[in-house]
Design an enzyme around this catalytic site. Sequence first.
Site, PDB file in Angstrom:
ATOM      1  N   TYR A  35      -8.781  -3.201 -12.754  1.00 49.68           N
ATOM      2  CA  TYR A  35      -8.965  -4.449 -13.494  1.00 49.68           C
ATOM      3  C   TYR A  35      -9.438  -5.561 -12.568  1.00 49.68           C
ATOM      4  O   TYR A  35      -9.414  -5.428 -11.337  1.00 49.68           O
ATOM      5  CB  TYR A  35      -7.655  -4.868 -14.174  1.00 49.68           C
ATOM      6  CG  TYR A  35      -6.614  -5.434 -13.222  1.00 49.68           C
ATOM      7  CD1 TYR A  35      -6.398  -6.811 -13.128  1.00 49.68           C
ATOM      8  CD2 TYR A  35      -5.856  -4.602 -12.401  1.00 49.68           C
ATOM      9  CE1 TYR A  35      -5.456  -7.327 -12.246  1.00 49.68           C
ATOM     10  CE2 TYR A  35      -4.917  -5.108 -11.530  1.00 49.68           C
ATOM     11  CZ  TYR A  35      -4.713  -6.476 -11.455  1.00 49.68           C
ATOM     12  OH  TYR A  35      -3.796  -6.991 -10.581  1.00 49.68           O
ATOM     13  N   LYS A 149      -7.721  -2.332  -6.873  1.00 49.01           N
ATOM     14  CA  LYS A 149      -7.068  -3.206  -7.849  1.00 49.01           C
ATOM     15  C   LYS A 149      -6.738  -2.381  -9.091  1.00 49.01           C
ATOM     16  O   LYS A 149      -7.376  -2.497 -10.142  1.00 49.01           O
ATOM     17  CB  LYS A 149      -7.963  -4.398  -8.189  1.00 49.01           C
ATOM     18  CG  LYS A 149      -7.215  -5.582  -8.770  1.00 49.01           C
ATOM     19  CD  LYS A 149      -8.095  -6.813  -8.820  1.00 49.01           C
ATOM     20  CE  LYS A 149      -7.400  -7.995  -9.469  1.00 49.01           C
ATOM     21  NZ  LYS A 149      -6.296  -8.532  -8.690  1.00 49.01           N
ATOM     22  N   GLU A 181       1.572  -9.224   1.668  1.00 45.93           N
ATOM     23  CA  GLU A 181       0.987 -10.191   0.733  1.00 45.93           C
ATOM     24  C   GLU A 181       2.032 -10.544  -0.313  1.00 45.93           C
ATOM     25  O   GLU A 181       3.189 -10.127  -0.212  1.00 45.93           O
ATOM     26  CB  GLU A 181      -0.273  -9.619   0.077  1.00 45.93           C
ATOM     27  CG  GLU A 181      -0.061  -8.307  -0.653  1.00 45.93           C
ATOM     28  CD  GLU A 181      -1.353  -7.700  -1.178  1.00 45.93           C
ATOM     29  OE1 GLU A 181      -2.334  -8.444  -1.340  1.00 45.93           O
ATOM     30  OE2 GLU A 181      -1.369  -6.483  -1.442  1.00 45.93           O
ATOM     31  N   LEU A 205      -4.496  -6.101  -1.051  1.00 46.66           N
ATOM     32  CA  LEU A 205      -5.680  -6.332  -1.867  1.00 46.66           C
ATOM     33  C   LEU A 205      -6.588  -7.312  -1.139  1.00 46.66           C
ATOM     34  O   LEU A 205      -6.127  -8.367  -0.688  1.00 46.66           O
ATOM     35  CB  LEU A 205      -5.289  -6.903  -3.229  1.00 46.66           C
ATOM     36  CG  LEU A 205      -6.458  -7.180  -4.172  1.00 46.66           C
ATOM     37  CD1 LEU A 205      -7.115  -5.875  -4.607  1.00 46.66           C
ATOM     38  CD2 LEU A 205      -5.995  -7.960  -5.388  1.00 46.66           C
TER      39      LEU A 205
END
Length: 300
Positions: A35, A149, A181, A205
């Site tokens: 996505y 992702k 993260e 990511l």
Amino acid sequence: MSIKPYLLTDQGFVNRDELRYPFEERGLQFGDGVYEVIRIYGGQYYLIKEHVERLFRSAKAIKIKMPFSKEETYEKLDELLKQNNVDQDAKVYLQLTRGSAPRDHAFPKDVPANLYAYVQEMPRKVDALQQGVTTITQPDVRWDYCYIKSLNLLPNVMAKQEATEKGAFEAILHRNKKVTEGSSSNVYLVKDGIIYTHPATENILHGCVRMRVEALSRQLGFPFIQAAFSLDDIAEADEMFISSSTAEVMPVVKVDNITVGTGNPGPVTQQLQQAYEKDASIPKSKSIFPEAAEERPVSG
């Protein structure tokens, strides 16, 4: 082997042809998809090239064939805004899955991918951007391919919920005390005018806004070091911030019980926020800074 016609659902027993969602959809059953979330300011996409490029990288990484070429994807995303008469701040959520097929772990053959995208209004988080946010820390228990992702977000969801229940904006994730993260953001620490963040490995990511933050940091003269920092370093930090398409450049003023720096958004973060606003073509009338600050030069 065919599936019998009646299914048990939260609404009782229904005929499979009357079900309100495709129950044999691989995104639903396996999280077998990817996505993107694309930010829109004043009806215009921000960093759309970066998002489309990452979408194609993610799809390739899990062997899903996009139904459109890159050029067609740009055209259709533009048309999506026109169809909805979008002229305000918003976001587009786009999801691509391997398609609908009888449930089997192995990839189905000759099944077209499913893709949909929708627009949702999304005003800027002005108060949080001006004042900063609090965060908590959580162990990073996700898989080793976070650069994709993918739809497999349950660990992220659980970490974000833990933050929400504790009245925090975000959960900062760590592996053996090394910060990776956030549950839905990239994380940065500032010390002596130097910005530190986890390297762009498979374990994080590679955020589109993260890439812009790196470029803007260098334009402003701030060294941008891709080196993981530890939870212990937070107590000595001058500033911290997170970034994402929905959070922009968001100051972090507290992590667990530790006040970061002075407990207010710091000068490096604020200059990056101003540079971000300029880069995203946000008008001064919608700036998060007071009028006097708008005229302040953005420099290192």
